[in-house]
Design a protein around this motif. Structure first.
Motif, PDB file in Angstrom:
ATOM      1  N   LYS A 452      -6.238  15.958  24.801  1.00 28.09           N
ATOM      2  CA  LYS A 452      -5.438  16.691  23.890  1.00 28.09           C
ATOM      3  C   LYS A 452      -4.069  16.427  24.307  1.00 28.09           C
ATOM      4  O   LYS A 452      -3.144  16.309  23.328  1.00 28.09           O
ATOM      5  CB  LYS A 452      -5.902  18.216  23.873  1.00 28.09           C
ATOM      6  N   ILE A 453      -3.792  16.593  25.752  1.00 28.77           N
ATOM      7  CA  ILE A 453      -2.496  16.490  26.222  1.00 28.77           C
ATOM      8  C   ILE A 453      -2.072  15.097  25.929  1.00 28.77           C
ATOM      9  O   ILE A 453      -0.821  14.662  25.465  1.00 28.77           O
ATOM     10  CB  ILE A 453      -2.285  16.871  27.780  1.00 28.77           C
ATOM     11  N   LEU A 454      -2.705  14.180  26.287  1.00 32.36           N
ATOM     12  CA  LEU A 454      -2.384  12.620  25.947  1.00 32.36           C
ATOM     13  C   LEU A 454      -2.198  12.238  24.428  1.00 32.36           C
ATOM     14  O   LEU A 454      -1.259  11.478  24.293  1.00 32.36           O
ATOM     15  CB  LEU A 454      -3.651  11.564  26.502  1.00 32.36           C
ATOM     16  N   SER A 455      -2.867  13.209  23.706  1.00 29.16           N
ATOM     17  CA  SER A 455      -2.622  12.914  22.317  1.00 29.16           C
ATOM     18  C   SER A 455      -1.371  13.400  21.850  1.00 29.16           C
ATOM     19  O   SER A 455      -0.470  12.633  21.047  1.00 29.16           O
ATOM     20  CB  SER A 455      -3.721  13.613  21.198  1.00 29.16           C
ATOM     21  N   VAL A 456      -0.767  14.652  22.347  1.00 34.64           N
ATOM     22  CA  VAL A 456       0.338  15.192  21.986  1.00 34.64           C
ATOM     23  C   VAL A 456       1.269  14.091  22.559  1.00 34.64           C
ATOM     24  O   VAL A 456       2.458  13.867  21.814  1.00 34.64           O
ATOM     25  CB  VAL A 456       0.677  16.493  22.817  1.00 34.64           C
ATOM     26  N   MET A 457       1.331  13.459  23.664  1.00 34.46           N
ATOM     27  CA  MET A 457       2.341  12.724  24.336  1.00 34.46           C
ATOM     28  C   MET A 457       2.299  11.558  23.298  1.00 34.46           C
ATOM     29  O   MET A 457       3.512  11.063  23.496  1.00 34.46           O
ATOM     30  CB  MET A 457       2.020  12.284  25.738  1.00 34.46           C
ATOM     31  N   SER A 458       1.334  10.888  23.217  1.00 40.58           N
ATOM     32  CA  SER A 458       1.151   9.617  22.522  1.00 40.58           C
ATOM     33  C   SER A 458       2.033   9.746  20.811  1.00 40.58           C
ATOM     34  O   SER A 458       2.671   8.993  20.370  1.00 40.58           O
ATOM     35  CB  SER A 458      -0.287   9.126  22.059  1.00 40.58           C
ATOM     36  N   GLU A 459       1.878  11.071  20.394  1.00 37.73           N
ATOM     37  CA  GLU A 459       2.246  11.092  18.974  1.00 37.73           C
ATOM     38  C   GLU A 459       4.016  11.223  19.292  1.00 37.73           C
ATOM     39  O   GLU A 459       4.779  10.802  18.646  1.00 37.73           O
ATOM     40  CB  GLU A 459       2.152  12.606  18.443  1.00 37.73           C
ATOM     41  N   MET A 460       4.458  11.804  20.407  1.00 35.70           N
ATOM     42  CA  MET A 460       6.006  11.991  20.743  1.00 35.70           C
ATOM     43  C   MET A 460       6.506  10.593  21.122  1.00 35.70           C
ATOM     44  O   MET A 460       7.617  10.122  20.393  1.00 35.70           O
ATOM     45  CB  MET A 460       6.022  12.915  22.005  1.00 35.70           C
ATOM     46  N   LEU A 461       5.645   9.842  21.723  1.00 37.67           N
ATOM     47  CA  LEU A 461       6.079   8.449  22.013  1.00 37.67           C
ATOM     48  C   LEU A 461       6.252   7.613  20.799  1.00 37.67           C
ATOM     49  O   LEU A 461       7.188   6.954  20.634  1.00 37.67           O
ATOM     50  CB  LEU A 461       5.194   7.753  23.119  1.00 37.67           C
ATOM     51  N   ASP A 462       5.240   7.602  20.043  1.00 36.69           N
ATOM     52  CA  ASP A 462       5.224   7.065  18.715  1.00 36.69           C
ATOM     53  C   ASP A 462       6.484   7.259  17.786  1.00 36.69           C
ATOM     54  O   ASP A 462       7.044   6.700  17.054  1.00 36.69           O
ATOM     55  CB  ASP A 462       3.994   7.084  17.929  1.00 36.69           C
ATOM     56  N   ALA A 463       7.006   8.845  18.002  1.00 34.39           N
ATOM     57  CA  ALA A 463       8.044   8.974  17.300  1.00 34.39           C
ATOM     58  C   ALA A 463       9.481   8.716  17.981  1.00 34.39           C
ATOM     59  O   ALA A 463      10.393   9.275  17.289  1.00 34.39           O
ATOM     60  CB  ALA A 463       8.009  10.694  16.846  1.00 34.39           C
ATOM     61  N   GLY A 464       9.448   8.118  19.149  1.00 33.71           N
ATOM     62  CA  GLY A 464      10.595   7.805  19.744  1.00 33.71           C
ATOM     63  C   GLY A 464      11.233   9.220  20.440  1.00 33.71           C
ATOM     64  O   GLY A 464      12.243   8.977  20.590  1.00 33.71           O
ATOM     65  N   GLU A 465      10.446  10.159  20.674  1.00 28.33           N
ATOM     66  CA  GLU A 465      11.024  11.313  21.430  1.00 28.33           C
ATOM     67  C   GLU A 465      10.939  11.103  22.761  1.00 28.33           C
ATOM     68  O   GLU A 465       9.879  10.671  23.573  1.00 28.33           O
ATOM     69  CB  GLU A 465      10.272  12.475  20.971  1.00 28.33           C
ATOM     70  N   ARG A 466      11.610  11.890  23.480  1.00 29.28           N
ATOM     71  CA  ARG A 466      11.572  11.759  25.041  1.00 29.28           C
ATOM     72  C   ARG A 466      10.700  13.106  25.370  1.00 29.28           C
ATOM     73  O   ARG A 466      10.839  14.070  24.914  1.00 29.28           O
ATOM     74  CB  ARG A 466      12.981  12.118  25.684  1.00 29.28           C
ATOM     75  N   VAL A 467      10.099  12.773  26.370  1.00 26.90           N
ATOM     76  CA  VAL A 467       9.018  13.658  26.938  1.00 26.90           C
ATOM     77  C   VAL A 467       9.756  14.380  27.939  1.00 26.90           C
ATOM     78  O   VAL A 467       9.718  13.768  29.198  1.00 26.90           O
ATOM     79  CB  VAL A 467       7.654  13.057  27.252  1.00 26.90           C
ATOM     80  N   THR A 468      10.652  15.489  28.046  1.00 26.68           N
ATOM     81  CA  THR A 468      11.501  15.913  28.889  1.00 26.68           C
ATOM     82  C   THR A 468      10.537  16.883  29.811  1.00 26.68           C
ATOM     83  O   THR A 468       9.361  17.232  29.520  1.00 26.68           O
ATOM     84  CB  THR A 468      12.321  16.807  28.140  1.00 26.68           C
ATOM     85  N   ASP A 469      11.471  17.291  30.913  1.00 26.66           N
ATOM     86  CA  ASP A 469      10.664  18.331  31.737  1.00 26.66           C
ATOM     87  C   ASP A 469      10.309  19.464  30.993  1.00 26.66           C
ATOM     88  O   ASP A 469       9.135  20.209  31.208  1.00 26.66           O
ATOM     89  CB  ASP A 469      11.764  18.759  32.882  1.00 26.66           C
ATOM     90  N   ALA A 470      11.007  20.075  30.153  1.00 25.64           N
ATOM     91  CA  ALA A 470      10.895  21.236  29.200  1.00 25.64           C
ATOM     92  C   ALA A 470       9.656  20.966  28.652  1.00 25.64           C
ATOM     93  O   ALA A 470       8.683  21.967  28.307  1.00 25.64           O
ATOM     94  CB  ALA A 470      11.789  21.559  28.485  1.00 25.64           C
ATOM     95  N   VAL A 471       9.358  19.700  27.954  1.00 28.70           N
ATOM     96  CA  VAL A 471       7.892  19.502  27.028  1.00 28.70           C
ATOM     97  C   VAL A 471       6.933  19.490  28.136  1.00 28.70           C
ATOM     98  O   VAL A 471       5.870  19.978  27.926  1.00 28.70           O
ATOM     99  CB  VAL A 471       8.132  18.292  26.484  1.00 28.70           C
ATOM    100  N   LEU A 472       7.046  18.798  29.451  1.00 27.68           N
ATOM    101  CA  LEU A 472       5.703  19.042  30.372  1.00 27.68           C
ATOM    102  C   LEU A 472       5.792  20.578  30.874  1.00 27.68           C
ATOM    103  O   LEU A 472       4.534  20.737  31.008  1.00 27.68           O
ATOM    104  CB  LEU A 472       6.213  18.146  31.680  1.00 27.68           C
ATOM    105  N   ASP A 473       6.347  21.191  31.145  1.00 29.90           N
ATOM    106  CA  ASP A 473       6.255  22.475  31.293  1.00 29.90           C
ATOM    107  C   ASP A 473       5.638  23.255  30.110  1.00 29.90           C
ATOM    108  O   ASP A 473       4.594  24.010  30.542  1.00 29.90           O
ATOM    109  CB  ASP A 473       7.668  23.298  31.387  1.00 29.90           C
ATOM    110  N   ARG A 474       5.993  22.869  29.091  1.00 34.96           N
ATOM    111  CA  ARG A 474       5.141  23.548  27.900  1.00 34.96           C
ATOM    112  C   ARG A 474       3.883  23.109  27.674  1.00 34.96           C
ATOM    113  O   ARG A 474       2.938  24.002  27.455  1.00 34.96           O
ATOM    114  CB  ARG A 474       5.928  23.151  26.365  1.00 34.96           C
ATOM    115  N   LEU A 475       3.309  21.797  28.071  1.00 36.63           N
ATOM    116  CA  LEU A 475       2.138  21.261  27.948  1.00 36.63           C
ATOM    117  C   LEU A 475       1.415  21.887  29.029  1.00 36.63           C
ATOM    118  O   LEU A 475       0.115  21.995  29.018  1.00 36.63           O
ATOM    119  CB  LEU A 475       2.330  19.658  27.948  1.00 36.63           C
TER     120      LEU A 475
END
Length: 638
Positions: A452-475
Motif C-alpha cells: 500500500k505504501i509503495l503504491s502511494v509512493m509510486s503514484e506520486m513519483l509517476d505524477a512528478g511529485e516530491r515525496v517530502t518529509d511531510a509526506v513520509l510522516d503522513r505515510l
C-alpha cells in the motif's frame, strides 16, 4: 479428530457411563466422571484418550497433547492415538505461528510431518518458519515435500548451493547446470554429494564424508557456502532419509560454529595492541559479501595502502561461492593483533558482538539503514570508537542508539581505478545496483501494508511529485511501520520506478542494467546484463557510455555519483535537492523527477563538467583522516 471414545474402552461399567455422557454431549458431567476415575486409574490409556476428546471439544489442544502422550506410554503404536496427537500438534503449532512463537511452532509442526509426511499444511507453515539464513536448507526441504504431496511441479528453481541425494545427478548438474534453474545465475552454484569419490570432478562438485561426525568435522572450517537446498525425490525412501540426515548435519555445523564464535569472543577481547611512536599501525578490514557494501571496505583498504605508514589486512570472501562464518574473521583477528578495526555499519559489532580489547580503535562508518539503527537499538559503544555518518539523517538515528559523538564522512571512490579515459562514448544509459529485494523481504510479514505504501509512493513519483518529509510522516502515521522503515521503502520505490521509466524509454536510447535481484523482473529482464564485478569492469562500462542513472531519494554524495563523475560520464540524478546536503552540483548533473524529465535528459549535457563532483572524495583521503584521528588521540594520552 477421531471421536469414538469407547473404541479404546474395555467392558467397564463406570467408564462406559462416562463415555455415554460424552457421546450424548454432556461434556461437564462426563469430565467430572473422568476425573473421578483418574484418581483410581491415572495411567489408563482408555481413560486418558477419552479425557483428551473432551479437551478437543473445548479446543484445549495443548491439554490434548499432554493426555495423548501419557496414553501412548502404554499404547505406543496405537494408530488412533497417534493420529489424534498429530491433529493436536498441528492445531497448537498453527496457534504458535499466529502468536509468533516460531520456535515452539517449528518443533510441533516437525513432529506432525514425521508422523504424517503428506501433511501439506504443516509443510507449508514450516517453509515460512524456516525461511532464514541459517535454516534455509530446512525451508527448501519442506518446500520439496510440499510440491511432492500437493502434486505441484515448480516452473523453475533459483540458483542455490545444493546437496544432491543422487550422486549421479550432482555430477550431471555440475557439468551441465541444473535444468530446473532458469535464467542467468548471480552465483556459481556448488554441488554437494556423498558416496564414492568422483574421479576428475569439476571444482564445483564437493564430496561430503558419509558419516554424521565426519561430515560435521569437514564442513565446520569450510569457507565455501554450505548447501541452502537439498535435491531429493520425496517418493524414494532412501533419498528422503539421506536428505533428512543432511538437514541434521547442517544444523550441527551451524551449532558448532556458534559454539566456536562464543569460545573465540573472549579471546579476541584479550588481544591487546602495543603502540610505539613511529611504528606501522596494523589496520584490519573485515567484510562480507552477504552485505552489498563490501566493495567500500576493499577500496578503503586500498586507500590505506596508498597512504602508507600502516600494515593493511582486508579479509572477505573471494567469490559468491564463499560464505564465511564469523569465527573465520575472529581467528584472523587473533593472529593479526590489529591496532585499528574497520567495522562498516557496525555490522560486526552488532550482529556478532565483536569483542575488542579497550586499546583497539574501532572505526564504525554508517552509510546504510541497518535495522538496529532504524529501531534505535542501544549499541555497545566504546571509548576508542571513531563514529562516522553519511548524512544528518544517520546522525539522529545514531544518537538514538546512544552514540557519544558522530562525525561526517560522505561516500568515497578509488581514484587509482576510476578515471576518465577520454575516449568516444556510446549514446547509452546504464544503471549498476541491486533491485533492493532485501527491503521487501525484510517486511514480508507486513507485505500488504508494504504494498500500500509503495503504491502511494509510486503514484506520486509517476505524477512528478516530491515525496517530502511531510509526506513520509503522513505515510508513517497510522501505519504498521516506523519512520525509518518508511524511508527505506522510499529508497525501493524511487529505484524501481526509475529503472522502469528507463525501460519504457528504451526505444529512444540504449539501456542496460547490471547487479543482483533483477533477473526475475519481467520488465527489466530484456535489458539485464547480469552482475558486474566492482572495479575495472565498471570503469570500462562507465567510460563507454554517455549517461549513468543515479537514483538515491535523499542523498547526492553516493559512491555511484563520484565514480560516474570520475569516469567522465554524465550523472542523470533523481532530484532530491530539496532535502539533500550541499553541495548539490546543480550545473554538473542532469536532473529528473518524472519520466518526462528523464526523457528530456537524453538530449542535454550539463553546463559544467561532472569531474568537479568527485574532487576530494577519495578513499585515500578518508584513510588519512582516520590515521590522523588515531594519532591525535594517542598523542593526547602520552
Amino acid at each position: 479428530m477421531a471421536q469414538e471414545a469407547n473404541s479404546l474402552s474395555p467392558a467397564s461399567f463406570t467408564l462406559a457411563d462416562a463415555v455415554e455422557c460424552f457421546n450424548q454431549g454432556d461434556l461437564q458431567r462426563a469430565w467430572s466422571m473422568f476425573q473421578e476415575l483418574a484418581v483410581r486409574t491415572p495411567d489408563s490409556p482408555e481413560l486418558l484418550h477419552a479425557m483428551s476428546l473432551v479437551c478437543a471439544r473445548r479446543n484445549e489442544w495443548e491439554e490434548v497433547i499432554r493426555l495423548v502422550e501419557r496414553a501412548l506410554v502404554n499404547r505406543p503404536n496405537h494408530p488412533m492415538l497417534l493420529s489424534n496427537l498429530c491433529i493436536a500438534q498441528f492445531r497448537v503449532g498453527f496457534q504458535c505461528v499466529q502468536q509468533n512463537r516460531k520456535t515452539e511452532a517449528s518443533v510441533l509442526l516437525q513432529k506432525v510431518v514425521r508422523h504424517d509426511p503428506a501433511h501439506v499444511q504443516a509443510h507449508r507453515l514450516l517453509v515460512d518458519l524456516f525461511m532464514t539464513e541459517t535454516t534455509l536448507h530446512r525451508a527448501n526441504y519442506h518446500q520439496r515435500m510440499l510440491w511432492h504431496y500437493s502434486k505441484h511441479v515448480p516452473g523453475s528453481l533459483p540458483h542455490l548451493h545444493t546437496f544432491f541425494a543422487s550422486r549421479e545427478k550432482a555430477l550431471h548438474c555440475a557439468l551441465h547446470g541444473n535444468p530446473l534453474c532458469k535464467g542467468r545465475p548471480t552465483i556459481d552454484p556448488l554441488y554437494y554429494y556423498t558416496g564414492d569419490p568422483i574421479p576428475n570432478a569439476p571444482p564445483s562438485l564437493i564430496r561430503v564424508p558419509p558419516t554424521h561426525q565426519a561430515a560435521v568435522a569437514f564442513l565446520l572450517p569450510h569457507t565455501l557456502a554450505l548447501p541452502a537446498d537439498i535435491d531429493f525425490d520425496p517418493g524414494i525412501d532412501a533419498e528422503r532419509r539421506l536428505a533428512e540426515s543432511m538437514l541434521d548435519i547442517l544444523d550441527a555445523v551451524n551449532q558448532a560454529r556458534q559454539a566456536e564464535i562464543h569460545r573465540l569472543g573472549p579471546v579476541c577481547q584479550t588481544v591487546r595492541p602495543v603502540f610505539h611512536p613511529g611504528q606501522l599501525l596494523r589496520v584490519y578490514l573485515p567484510a562480507t559479501r552477504k552485505f552489498g557494501l563490501w566493495p567500500q571496505v576493499k577500496d578503503l583498504a586500498q586507500g590505506f595502502r596508498s597512504v602508507g605508514g600502516c600494515e593493511v589486512l582486508y579479509l572477505a570472501e573471494q567469490s559468491g561461492q564463499e560464505v564465511w562464518s564469523f569465527h573465520h574473521w575472529q581467528q584472523v583477528h587473533i593472529l593479526f593483533q590489529p591496532h585499528i578495526v574497520i567495522d562498516l555499519n557496525g555490522m560486526f559489532g552488532y550482529y556478532h558482538g565483536l569483542l575488542l580489547h579497550p586499546d583497539v580503535f574501532r572505526v564504525a562508518w554508517f552509510s546504510d539503514f541497518m535495522p538496529y539503527l532504524v529501531r534505535g537499538v542501544p549499541m555497545p559503544w566504546r571509548e576508542r570508537d571513531l563514529i562516522y555518518s553519511l548524512e544528518p539523517g544517520f546522525d539522529a538515528m545514531l544518537y538514538r542508539c546512544g552514540a557519544p559523538q558522530v562525525q561526517r564522512q560522505v561516500f568515497c571512490y578509488d581514484d587509482a581505478v576510476f578515471r576518465d579515459w577520454q575516449r568516444p562514448r556510446k549514446r547509452k544509459v546504464v544503471f549498476i545496483g541491486s533491485g533492493y529485494s532485501y527491503i521487501f523481504n525484510r517486511f514480508k510479514e507486513r507485505a500488504d501494508e508494504c504494498r500500500k505504501i509503495l503504491s502511494v509512493m509510486s503514484e506520486m513519483l509517476d505524477a512528478g511529485e516530491r515525496v517530502t518529509d511531510a509526506v513520509l510522516d503522513r505515510l508513517t502515521s497510522g501505519s504498521v511501520f516506523i519512520r525509518g522503515e518508511v524511508t527505506l521503502l522510499l529508497c525501493r520505490a524511487v529505484r524501481i520506478r526509475s529503472v522502469h521509466w528507463l525501460c519504457e524509454l528504451s526505444d529512444e536510447i540504449e539501456v542496460e542494467f547490471y547487479g543482483p535481484d533483477w533477473e526475475l523482473n519481467d520488465i527489466i529482464r530484456p535489458f539485464y546484463k547480469g552482475v558486474i564485478p566492482h572495479g575495472p569492469e565498471v570503469v570500462e562500462l562507465y567510460n563507454d557510455v554517455q549517461y549513468v542513472l543515479v537514483n538515491h531519494p535523499f542523498d547526492l554524495h553516493s559512491t555511484r555519483m563520484f565514480e560516474t563523475a570520475a569516469c567522465g560520464a554524465i550523472p542523470i540524478v533523481y532530484d532530491c535537492r530539496h532535502q539533500a546536503a550541499t553541495p548539490h552540483w546543480d550545473d554538473h548533473c542532469l536532473w529528473y523527477l518524472s519520466k518526462e524529465e528523464m526523457r528530456a535528459c537524453f538530449t542535454k549535457v550539463p553546463t559544467a563538467s561532472p569531474h568537479a563532483i568527485c574532487a576530494g572524495k577519495t578513499y585515500a583521503e578518508f584513510a588519512r583522516r582516520i590515521l590522523a584521528e588515531v594519532e591525535s588521540r594517542l598523542s593526547s594520552n602520552r
